[in-house]
Scaffold this motif. Structure first.
Motif, PDB file in Angstrom:
ATOM      1  N   ILE A 167      19.400  13.944   6.772  1.00 58.24           N
ATOM      2  CA  ILE A 167      18.844  13.684   5.451  1.00 58.24           C
ATOM      3  C   ILE A 167      17.455  13.078   5.629  1.00 58.24           C
ATOM      4  CG2 ILE A 167      19.032  12.227   3.390  1.00 58.24           C
ATOM      5  CD1 ILE A 167      22.062  12.441   3.632  1.00 58.24           C
ATOM      6  N   ALA A 168      16.488  13.565   4.866  1.00 61.23           N
ATOM      7  CA  ALA A 168      15.138  13.004   4.892  1.00 61.23           C
ATOM      8  C   ALA A 168      14.884  12.203   3.625  1.00 61.23           C
ATOM      9  CB  ALA A 168      14.099  14.113   5.013  1.00 61.23           C
ATOM     10  N   VAL A 169      14.219  11.063   3.780  1.00 62.19           N
ATOM     11  CA  VAL A 169      13.776  10.275   2.630  1.00 62.19           C
ATOM     12  C   VAL A 169      12.285  10.043   2.765  1.00 62.19           C
ATOM     13  CG1 VAL A 169      16.024   9.148   2.398  1.00 62.19           C
ATOM     14  CG2 VAL A 169      14.230   8.019   3.715  1.00 62.19           C
ATOM     15  N   MET A 170      11.603   9.993   1.637  1.00 61.68           N
ATOM     16  CA  MET A 170      10.149   9.831   1.671  1.00 61.68           C
ATOM     17  C   MET A 170       9.656   9.424   0.291  1.00 61.68           C
ATOM     18  SD  MET A 170       9.316  13.919   1.856  1.00 61.68           S
ATOM     19  CE  MET A 170      10.655  14.153   3.031  1.00 61.68           C
ATOM     20  N   GLY A 171       8.406   8.998   0.226  1.00 66.89           N
ATOM     21  CA  GLY A 171       7.862   8.712  -1.089  1.00 66.89           C
ATOM     22  C   GLY A 171       6.557   7.962  -1.055  1.00 66.89           C
ATOM     23  N   PRO A 172       5.709   8.222  -2.065  1.00 64.88           N
ATOM     24  CA  PRO A 172       4.442   7.504  -2.195  1.00 64.88           C
ATOM     25  C   PRO A 172       4.599   6.241  -3.031  1.00 64.88           C
ATOM     26  CG  PRO A 172       4.516   9.320  -3.764  1.00 64.88           C
ATOM     27  CD  PRO A 172       5.833   9.321  -3.037  1.00 64.88           C
ATOM     28  N   GLY A 173       4.042   5.167  -2.539  1.00 66.50           N
ATOM     29  CA  GLY A 173       4.005   3.902  -3.274  1.00 66.50           C
ATOM     30  C   GLY A 173       2.733   3.192  -2.878  1.00 66.50           C
ATOM     31  N   THR A 174       2.841   1.957  -2.420  1.00 66.19           N
ATOM     32  CA  THR A 174       1.666   1.261  -1.893  1.00 66.19           C
ATOM     33  C   THR A 174       1.093   2.037  -0.719  1.00 66.19           C
ATOM     34  OG1 THR A 174       2.626  -0.854  -2.565  1.00 66.19           O
ATOM     35  CG2 THR A 174       0.833  -0.919  -0.959  1.00 66.19           C
ATOM     36  N   GLY A 175       1.981   2.590   0.102  1.00 59.58           N
ATOM     37  CA  GLY A 175       1.625   3.536   1.157  1.00 59.58           C
ATOM     38  C   GLY A 175       2.499   4.764   0.998  1.00 59.58           C
TER      39      GLY A 175
ATOM     40  N   GLU B 134      -1.044   9.744   3.562  1.00 58.53           N
ATOM     41  CA  GLU B 134      -1.148   8.516   2.781  1.00 58.53           C
ATOM     42  C   GLU B 134      -2.486   8.383   2.064  1.00 58.53           C
ATOM     43  OE1 GLU B 134       0.873   4.839   4.166  1.00 58.53           O
ATOM     44  OE2 GLU B 134      -1.171   4.052   4.337  1.00 58.53           O
ATOM     45  N   ASP B 135      -3.522   9.038   2.574  1.00 57.04           N
ATOM     46  CA  ASP B 135      -4.836   8.977   1.927  1.00 57.04           C
ATOM     47  C   ASP B 135      -4.826   9.621   0.546  1.00 57.04           C
ATOM     48  OD1 ASP B 135      -6.250   7.565   3.881  1.00 57.04           O
ATOM     49  OD2 ASP B 135      -6.589   9.381   5.057  1.00 57.04           O
ATOM     50  N   VAL B 136      -3.839  10.474   0.276  1.00 54.90           N
ATOM     51  CA  VAL B 136      -3.683  11.088  -1.043  1.00 54.90           C
ATOM     52  C   VAL B 136      -2.411  10.604  -1.728  1.00 54.90           C
ATOM     53  CG1 VAL B 136      -3.288  13.270  -2.276  1.00 54.90           C
ATOM     54  CG2 VAL B 136      -5.040  13.129  -0.486  1.00 54.90           C
ATOM     55  N   PHE B 137      -1.320  10.527  -0.986  1.00 60.60           N
ATOM     56  CA  PHE B 137      -0.024  10.249  -1.599  1.00 60.60           C
ATOM     57  C   PHE B 137       0.357   8.776  -1.438  1.00 60.60           C
ATOM     58  CE2 PHE B 137      -0.183  14.772  -0.713  1.00 60.60           C
ATOM     59  CZ  PHE B 137      -0.043  15.231  -2.019  1.00 60.60           C
ATOM     60  N   SER B 138      -0.321   7.961  -2.240  1.00 58.43           N
ATOM     61  CA  SER B 138      -0.102   6.521  -2.329  1.00 58.43           C
ATOM     62  C   SER B 138      -0.846   6.063  -3.575  1.00 58.43           C
ATOM     63  CB  SER B 138      -0.651   5.806  -1.079  1.00 58.43           C
ATOM     64  OG  SER B 138      -2.054   5.984  -0.978  1.00 58.43           O
ATOM     65  N   GLY B 139      -0.738   4.781  -3.900  1.00 56.52           N
ATOM     66  CA  GLY B 139      -1.446   4.274  -5.072  1.00 56.52           C
ATOM     67  C   GLY B 139      -2.945   4.461  -4.950  1.00 56.52           C
ATOM     68  N   ARG B 140      -3.489   3.982  -3.848  1.00 60.90           N
ATOM     69  CA  ARG B 140      -4.945   4.155  -3.662  1.00 60.90           C
ATOM     70  C   ARG B 140      -5.287   5.624  -3.467  1.00 60.90           C
ATOM     71  NH1 ARG B 140      -3.124   2.445   1.370  1.00 60.90           N
ATOM     72  NH2 ARG B 140      -3.816   3.695   3.152  1.00 60.90           N
ATOM     73  N   GLY B 141      -4.336   6.396  -2.933  1.00 59.84           N
ATOM     74  CA  GLY B 141      -4.567   7.817  -2.717  1.00 59.84           C
ATOM     75  C   GLY B 141      -4.697   8.584  -4.017  1.00 59.84           C
ATOM     76  N   LEU B 142      -3.898   8.217  -5.020  1.00 53.94           N
ATOM     77  CA  LEU B 142      -3.997   8.889  -6.320  1.00 53.94           C
ATOM     78  C   LEU B 142      -5.373   8.655  -6.936  1.00 53.94           C
ATOM     79  CD1 LEU B 142      -2.695  10.508  -8.586  1.00 53.94           C
ATOM     80  CD2 LEU B 142      -1.699   8.384  -9.459  1.00 53.94           C
ATOM     81  N   ALA B 143      -5.881   7.441  -6.801  1.00 55.13           N
ATOM     82  CA  ALA B 143      -7.225   7.158  -7.305  1.00 55.13           C
ATOM     83  C   ALA B 143      -8.268   7.957  -6.520  1.00 55.13           C
ATOM     84  CB  ALA B 143      -7.517   5.664  -7.204  1.00 55.13           C
ATOM     85  N   ARG B 144      -8.072   8.088  -5.210  1.00 55.63           N
ATOM     86  CA  ARG B 144      -9.002   8.887  -4.388  1.00 55.63           C
ATOM     87  C   ARG B 144      -8.926  10.361  -4.782  1.00 55.63           C
ATOM     88  NH1 ARG B 144      -7.583   7.291   0.325  1.00 55.63           N
ATOM     89  NH2 ARG B 144      -9.426   6.031   0.793  1.00 55.63           N
ATOM     90  N   LEU B 145      -7.724  10.858  -5.025  1.00 60.95           N
ATOM     91  CA  LEU B 145      -7.579  12.259  -5.412  1.00 60.95           C
ATOM     92  C   LEU B 145      -8.310  12.523  -6.727  1.00 60.95           C
ATOM     93  CD1 LEU B 145      -6.325  15.038  -4.834  1.00 60.95           C
ATOM     94  CD2 LEU B 145      -4.278  14.283  -6.075  1.00 60.95           C
ATOM     95  N   TYR B 146      -8.247  11.576  -7.665  1.00 58.87           N
ATOM     96  CA  TYR B 146      -8.978  11.719  -8.935  1.00 58.87           C
ATOM     97  C   TYR B 146     -10.479  11.825  -8.680  1.00 58.87           C
ATOM     98  CZ  TYR B 146     -11.839  10.008 -12.725  1.00 58.87           C
ATOM     99  OH  TYR B 146     -12.860   9.858 -13.630  1.00 58.87           O
ATOM    100  N   ARG B 147     -11.005  10.910  -7.859  1.00 61.00           N
ATOM    101  CA  ARG B 147     -12.452  10.925  -7.599  1.00 61.00           C
ATOM    102  C   ARG B 147     -12.866  12.236  -6.923  1.00 61.00           C
ATOM    103  NH1 ARG B 147     -11.164   5.737  -5.744  1.00 61.00           N
ATOM    104  NH2 ARG B 147     -11.462   6.382  -3.565  1.00 61.00           N
TER     105      ARG B 147
ATOM    106  N   GLY C 188       7.169   4.121  -5.636  1.00 64.28           N
ATOM    107  CA  GLY C 188       6.902   3.581  -6.958  1.00 64.28           C
ATOM    108  C   GLY C 188       6.160   4.491  -7.915  1.00 64.28           C
ATOM    109  N   ILE C 189       5.699   5.662  -7.458  1.00 64.26           N
ATOM    110  CA  ILE C 189       4.821   6.492  -8.283  1.00 64.26           C
ATOM    111  C   ILE C 189       5.560   7.617  -8.987  1.00 64.26           C
ATOM    112  CG2 ILE C 189       2.825   8.041  -8.232  1.00 64.26           C
ATOM    113  CD1 ILE C 189       1.698   6.359  -5.951  1.00 64.26           C
ATOM    114  N   LEU C 190       6.235   8.486  -8.240  1.00 65.05           N
ATOM    115  CA  LEU C 190       6.830   9.683  -8.829  1.00 65.05           C
ATOM    116  C   LEU C 190       7.934   9.414  -9.850  1.00 65.05           C
ATOM    117  CD1 LEU C 190       6.782  12.104  -5.772  1.00 65.05           C
ATOM    118  CD2 LEU C 190       5.373  12.208  -7.831  1.00 65.05           C
ATOM    119  N   PRO C 191       8.764   8.364  -9.699  1.00 61.08           N
ATOM    120  CA  PRO C 191       9.760   8.118 -10.751  1.00 61.08           C
ATOM    121  C   PRO C 191       9.143   7.876 -12.124  1.00 61.08           C
ATOM    122  CG  PRO C 191      10.409   6.968  -8.767  1.00 61.08           C
ATOM    123  CD  PRO C 191       9.022   7.509  -8.514  1.00 61.08           C
TER     124      PRO C 191
END
Length: 333
Positions: free
Chosen positions: A146-154, A203-216, A277-280
């Motif tokens: 089973i794999a677990v994963m997710g974007p949050g702070t990192g 993590e440069d895209v799929f994290s909190g700071r990453g979402l802001a970077r993706l927007y820019r 913390g992001i996708l939910p």
């Protein structure tokens, strides 16, 4: 301190469990396990602001002083920080302790310390399907990884490795894998990010700071001057800002490819569970995105990826469940 009602089916040695993060220290006692429902009974829950304590030991003593039962002899702690040998570091709090010394001083018979995504992996087989959201249907193999994963702070990831002899958790640094492009837009975004970053990681895209970077980056690729928005502001402005809306859509699309890559890496025929913390908070957008298509598009391995179910985990107490499962798994049978 709240207390829940537990059921007593068989003798069960209670387990102290904890979820220690930069904001809160959460404690509970696992008082039973129901084999019929595959659920742990979580009792004596208490949450303390982490910052009010100078050390983890002080927080633990505060909790134990409030317990109205004898102190359990088994414990497992899920921590948001690195663990090296017996040394545990919670960098944001300035806490550091040695797990063997803690075990000895508290006279525990069993003590394990695991990171938060290892806890997520241990928890996966014990999650309640009715409390979570199926993102992609499939047929999970009951004894497969089973794999677990997710974007949050990192960006975190781990794998529950299972075979006939039992199971173990493989932790990793998947967030720092190089982010791969699948579409022309992916590549254009990566090329733009490389003007600022030597290495573009997941993590440069799929994290909190990453979402802001993706927007820019999305704004620059579209020839628009970006505003200085946080990840929360990008989400809040999606209804009125085309670039914000496109950013969130692409975030959900692209993470499908990332999740599929990690599913193949881990051989996760037992399923993929996504948290963080992001996708939910954007489950509807995720469900309407190209996540499933991009998860499955794996060339010769598309059929393999196509059979893997993907679940968005939104239920509470994942670290506490995982901490319980870490100890419980050792003594089954």
């Amino acid at each position: 301190m709240s207390q829940t009602t537990s059921f007593q089916l068989t003798h069960f040695d209670p387990i102290i469990v904890a979820d220690i993060g930069g904001t809160n220290a959460r404690f509970a006692v696992i008082t039973d396990y129901d084999v019929n429902t595959n659920q742990f009974s979580i009792s004596y829950q208490a949450t303390f602001p982490s910052a009010q304590f100078q050390s983890f030991e002080a927080a633990l003593h505060c909790y134990l002083e409030q317990l109205t039962i004898d102190t359990p002899k088994r414990a497992c702690l899920a921590v948001a920080g690195p663990i090296k040998a017996n040394q545990v570091y919670l960098t944001n709090l300035g806490w550091h302790f040695n797990s063997q010394e803690l075990k000895d001083s508290m006279r525990f018979d069993e003590l394990s310390v695991i990171n938060d995504f290892a806890a997520f992996a241990y928890a996966a087989p014990y999650l309640d399907p009715e409390q979570n959201i199926i993102i992609k249907s499939g047929q999970a193999e009951q004894t497969a990884n089973i794999a677990v994963m997710g974007p949050g702070t990192g960006f975190g990831a781990a794998c529950l490795v299972r075979d006939a002899g039992g199971c173990a958790v493989m932790s990793c640094e998947a967030g720092h894998i190089s982010l791969a492009s699948v579409t022309d837009l992916d590549q254009a975004l990566i090329d733009e990010m490389r003007t600022e970053l030597k290495h573009v990681s997941i993590e440069d895209v799929f994290s909190g700071r990453g979402l802001a970077r993706l927007y820019r980056t999305m704004a620059k690729v579209r020839g628009v001057t970006p505003q200085n928005l946080t990840a929360a502001q990008v989400s809040e402005m999606a209804d009125e800002c085309d670039i914000c809306d496109a950013t969130l859509n692409h975030f959900c699309d692209w993470i499908g490819s990332v999740s599929g890559d990690l599913a193949l890496t881990f051989g996760a025929l037992g399923g993929v569970f996504i948290g963080g913390g992001i996708l939910p908070r954007m489950s509807d957008r995720l469900l309407s995105s190209r996540f499933v298509e991009r998860f499955t598009e794996k060339g010769l391995m598309s059929q393999y990826a196509g059979q893997i179910p993907v679940t968005l985990v939104v239920q509470d107490n994942i670290p506490l469940i995982g901490a319980a499962a870490c100890i419980h798994e050792r003594y089954q049978g």
